[in-house]
Design a protein around this motif. Sequence first.
Motif, mmCIF file in Angstrom:
data_model
loop_
_atom_site.group_PDB
_atom_site.id
_atom_site.type_symbol
_atom_site.label_atom_id
_atom_site.label_comp_id
_atom_site.label_asym_id
_atom_site.label_seq_id
_atom_site.Cartn_x
_atom_site.Cartn_y
_atom_site.Cartn_z
ATOM 1 N N LEU A 4 0.765 -1.061 0.020
ATOM 2 C CA LEU A 4 0.085 -0.026 0.042
ATOM 3 C C LEU A 4 0.828 1.379 -0.168
ATOM 4 O O LEU A 4 0.736 2.220 -0.623
ATOM 5 C CB LEU A 4 -1.228 -0.038 1.421
ATOM 6 N N GLY A 5 1.943 1.237 0.669
ATOM 7 C CA GLY A 5 2.985 2.286 0.922
ATOM 8 C C GLY A 5 3.596 2.464 -0.560
ATOM 9 O O GLY A 5 3.563 3.536 -0.892
ATOM 10 N N ILE A 6 3.730 1.385 -1.138
ATOM 11 C CA ILE A 6 4.699 1.461 -2.437
ATOM 12 C C ILE A 6 3.652 2.007 -3.733
ATOM 13 O O ILE A 6 3.929 2.920 -4.309
ATOM 14 C CB ILE A 6 5.222 -0.106 -3.085
ATOM 15 N N GLY A 7 2.510 1.688 -3.491
ATOM 16 C CA GLY A 7 1.237 2.418 -4.364
ATOM 17 C C GLY A 7 1.028 3.665 -4.195
ATOM 18 O O GLY A 7 0.982 4.352 -5.159
ATOM 19 N N CYS A 8 1.152 4.159 -2.919
ATOM 20 C CA CYS A 8 0.716 5.696 -2.769
ATOM 21 C C CYS A 8 1.951 6.436 -3.196
ATOM 22 O O CYS A 8 1.968 7.452 -3.652
ATOM 23 C CB CYS A 8 0.479 5.529 -1.101
ATOM 24 N N GLY A 69 8.617 12.249 2.819
ATOM 25 C CA GLY A 69 8.064 12.783 1.401
ATOM 26 C C GLY A 69 6.343 12.536 1.414
ATOM 27 O O GLY A 69 5.888 13.514 0.910
ATOM 28 N N PHE A 70 6.201 11.613 2.103
ATOM 29 C CA PHE A 70 4.493 11.450 2.530
ATOM 30 C C PHE A 70 4.280 12.901 3.373
ATOM 31 O O PHE A 70 3.012 13.197 2.997
ATOM 32 C CB PHE A 70 4.272 10.447 3.263
ATOM 33 N N GLY A 71 4.733 13.206 4.110
ATOM 34 C CA GLY A 71 4.658 14.426 5.001
ATOM 35 C C GLY A 71 4.285 15.652 4.288
ATOM 36 O O GLY A 71 3.586 16.434 4.424
ATOM 37 N N ALA A 121 -1.591 10.505 0.427
ATOM 38 C CA ALA A 121 -0.684 10.722 1.341
ATOM 39 C C ALA A 121 -0.407 10.422 2.564
ATOM 40 O O ALA A 121 0.489 9.992 2.954
ATOM 41 C CB ALA A 121 -0.460 12.531 0.955
ATOM 42 N N GLY A 122 -1.674 10.764 3.199
ATOM 43 C CA GLY A 122 -1.915 10.335 4.481
ATOM 44 C C GLY A 122 -1.667 8.940 4.956
ATOM 45 O O GLY A 122 -1.017 8.273 5.734
ATOM 46 N N THR A 123 -2.457 8.112 4.107
ATOM 47 C CA THR A 123 -2.150 6.600 3.942
ATOM 48 C C THR A 123 -0.727 6.182 3.694
ATOM 49 O O THR A 123 -0.311 5.272 4.559
ATOM 50 C CB THR A 123 -3.078 6.051 2.945
ATOM 51 N N GLY A 124 -0.089 6.777 3.025
ATOM 52 C CA GLY A 124 1.291 6.535 2.656
ATOM 53 C C GLY A 124 2.354 6.736 3.620
ATOM 54 O O GLY A 124 2.884 6.199 4.200
ATOM 55 N N LEU A 125 1.802 8.111 4.383
ATOM 56 C CA LEU A 125 2.483 8.434 5.723
ATOM 57 C C LEU A 125 2.297 7.288 6.863
ATOM 58 O O LEU A 125 3.428 7.023 7.456
ATOM 59 C CB LEU A 125 2.293 9.828 6.072
ATOM 60 N N LEU A 126 1.168 6.702 7.130
ATOM 61 C CA LEU A 126 0.932 5.777 7.974
ATOM 62 C C LEU A 126 1.692 4.568 7.501
ATOM 63 O O LEU A 126 2.227 3.790 8.434
ATOM 64 C CB LEU A 126 -0.676 5.483 8.063
ATOM 65 N N ALA A 127 1.721 4.170 6.459
ATOM 66 C CA ALA A 127 2.620 2.839 5.913
ATOM 67 C C ALA A 127 3.914 3.037 5.881
ATOM 68 O O ALA A 127 4.591 2.182 6.556
ATOM 69 C CB ALA A 127 2.054 2.564 4.587
ATOM 70 N N ALA A 128 4.391 4.373 5.844
ATOM 71 C CA ALA A 128 5.809 4.314 6.116
ATOM 72 C C ALA A 128 6.247 4.460 7.531
ATOM 73 O O ALA A 128 7.239 3.949 7.834
ATOM 74 C CB ALA A 128 6.187 5.847 5.366
#
Length: 167
Positions: A4-8, A69-71, A121-128
């Motif tokens: 999920l993080g990679i996709g985001c 980056g996500f932040g 971006a928020g989802t990616g941040l959580l994943a990261a």
Amino acid sequence: MAYLGIGCGVLLAVVFGWSTASRLRSRRAFGEFAGSLTPLVRRTGAVAVLLTVVEALVPPLLLVAPAWGFGLATGLLAVLAAGVLLVVRRRLDVRCRCFGNGSARLGVRHVVRNLLLFLVAGTGLLAALSAGAAPPVDGPGVLLSAGAAAILATFVVHLDDLVELWA
């Protein structure tokens, strides 16, 4: 969660990379972008440069420091969504220069698009931030999540063209 993080990350890297490239392709393109900021800010040139630099930082940061980056993407998308919402609420005639020299007026779909990207971006941040506890990833899973994200990013970039096609 890793996929999920990679996709985001891929989705946002493509969107921000495309946006940056479209502005920097010519002086005229950058000038049109800066001009579109006139109803909102006084120092359009400085704000246009700042927005472009911040957008340009997102893709490499997603690669080398994903949480940063996500932040950065999350903050930038909040600002962009607020700016577009302001344009829509004031009923200003501002053309979307997000991905080049589009002719569509900024509208509700642009607010929704930016808010959905904010959620990505928020989802990616959580994943990261939870990446330390994630199991290892494999090649096919990475390719699948990255490929799906790239296709989705293409739809995001060409949203106005698709709306015009079906209107």
